[in-house]
Design an enzyme around this catalytic site. Structure first.
Site, mmCIF file in Angstrom:
data_model
loop_
_atom_site.group_PDB
_atom_site.id
_atom_site.type_symbol
_atom_site.label_atom_id
_atom_site.label_comp_id
_atom_site.label_asym_id
_atom_site.label_seq_id
_atom_site.Cartn_x
_atom_site.Cartn_y
_atom_site.Cartn_z
ATOM 1 N N ASP A 4 6.428 -7.902 -6.876
ATOM 2 C CA ASP A 4 6.084 -7.359 -5.273
ATOM 3 C C ASP A 4 6.367 -8.332 -4.527
ATOM 4 O O ASP A 4 6.584 -8.285 -3.224
ATOM 5 C CB ASP A 4 4.801 -6.905 -5.587
ATOM 6 C CG ASP A 4 4.593 -5.530 -6.282
ATOM 7 O OD1 ASP A 4 5.467 -4.945 -6.478
ATOM 8 O OD2 ASP A 4 3.465 -5.437 -6.617
ATOM 9 N N GLY A 5 6.014 -9.682 -4.742
ATOM 10 C CA GLY A 5 6.120 -10.833 -3.590
ATOM 11 C C GLY A 5 7.635 -10.924 -3.092
ATOM 12 O O GLY A 5 7.734 -11.202 -1.999
ATOM 13 N N THR B 224 -3.343 -0.523 -2.294
ATOM 14 C CA THR B 224 -3.698 -0.707 -4.056
ATOM 15 C C THR B 224 -3.632 -2.072 -4.218
ATOM 16 O O THR B 224 -3.811 -2.449 -5.289
ATOM 17 C CB THR B 224 -2.572 -0.032 -4.648
ATOM 18 O OG1 THR B 224 -1.401 -0.397 -3.945
ATOM 19 C CG2 THR B 224 -2.676 1.479 -4.384
#
Length: 270
Positions: A54-55, A168
């Site tokens: 995700d980063g 989330t």
């Protein structure tokens, strides 16, 4: 001809042989393809395949959105909530891309205006107390107003403002609600508020949220998508609105948000 970029986090690949092989496969399918190392090389792309977690996706999301570049994520990270495909599904993802038999999903961005500086966040903005040095503060006092109307004054460790995508992430851990990606809203979540009534607030993404300090004790850290970008001293204010462009992700035709939510969050907790 579709032009595709391959963006990766170096720690996942000691050399680029694997990525060169992927590029060769795409070129054999009549797609123009090149490796991308930073945002300066994004111009002219139609799709960016991101290899990472995700980063890694957050690093390039807003720059892709500015240019109308679709993102296809291959998860090489821990959770990989933003990446649509696991590494073993790479061939399937390439086939989807080449055939055009894919769906896309647009995700809204936060636009953050502070002291004539503009930041964009796909996940969240975190405004929190400084925990070290001379700028240390036990708590911060913040006023939040939506379209000019005061929502509440917060004595807390800080505030999180998140998009549906970021709902989330840190906001969820701090007690915020989950927003599905198609909801046109943002959520403001207090961090460890010293109050019996302070609760997360979901509000329209057409509104302007203004956060300002009510004291001048210490500094406030301004963290955008997990990166400490700046510090707020004195009585400055921060304005948050919806960006004028969205991030567009390539997804599988059978994608189900709630199935992925259960899979990823249960995996995270084990």
């Amino acid at each position: 001809m579709m032009t595709v970029g391959l963006f990766y986090k170096k720690k996942y690949f000691e050399n680029t042989d694997y990525l060169d092989a992927v590029a060769g496969t795409l070129k054999a399918r009549n797609l123009d393809c090149r490796l991308v190392q930073d945002s300066s090389q994004l111009d002219g792309l139609d799709v960016l395949i991101v290899f990472g977690g995700d980063g890694t996706i957050l690093m390039v999301a807003s720059e892709c959105a500015r240019r109308g570049i679709k993102i296809l994520g291959i998860n090489y990270g821990h959770i990989g909530f933003l990446a649509e495909f696991e590494p073993e599904k790479l061939d399937f993802a390439i086939e989807l891309l080449c055939s055009g038999n894919f769906r896309t999903q647009k995700r809204s961005l936060l636009k953050i205006n502070y002291c004539d500086k503009i930041y964009y966040a796909l996940n969240d903005l975190v405004i929190q107390r400084c925990t070290s040095g001379n700028a240390f503060s036990n708590t911060v006092n913040l006023e939040a107003a939506i379209d000019g109307s005061v929502v509440d004054n917060y004595t807390a460790d800080g505030l999180i403002v998140s998009s549906p995508t970021g709902s989330t992430a840190y906001s969820l851990a701090a007690g915020g609600s989950i927003l599905t990606p198609d909801i046109n809203a943002f959520i403001m979540t207090p961090i460890c508020a010293h109050s019996l009534h302070s609760r997360p607030v979901v509000y329209s993404d057409k509104s302007l949220l203004t956060i300002k300090r009510l004291d001048d004790r210490g500094a406030l850290n301004i963290i955008v998508d997990g990166v400490a970008e700046d510090c707020l001293f004195g009585d400055g204010k921060i304005q948050i609105s919806r960006a004028e462009f969205d991030v567009e992700f390539i997804t599988s035709p059978d994608r189900n948000f709630f199935n992925k939510l259960l899979l990823k969050l249960n995996k995270w907790s084990t």
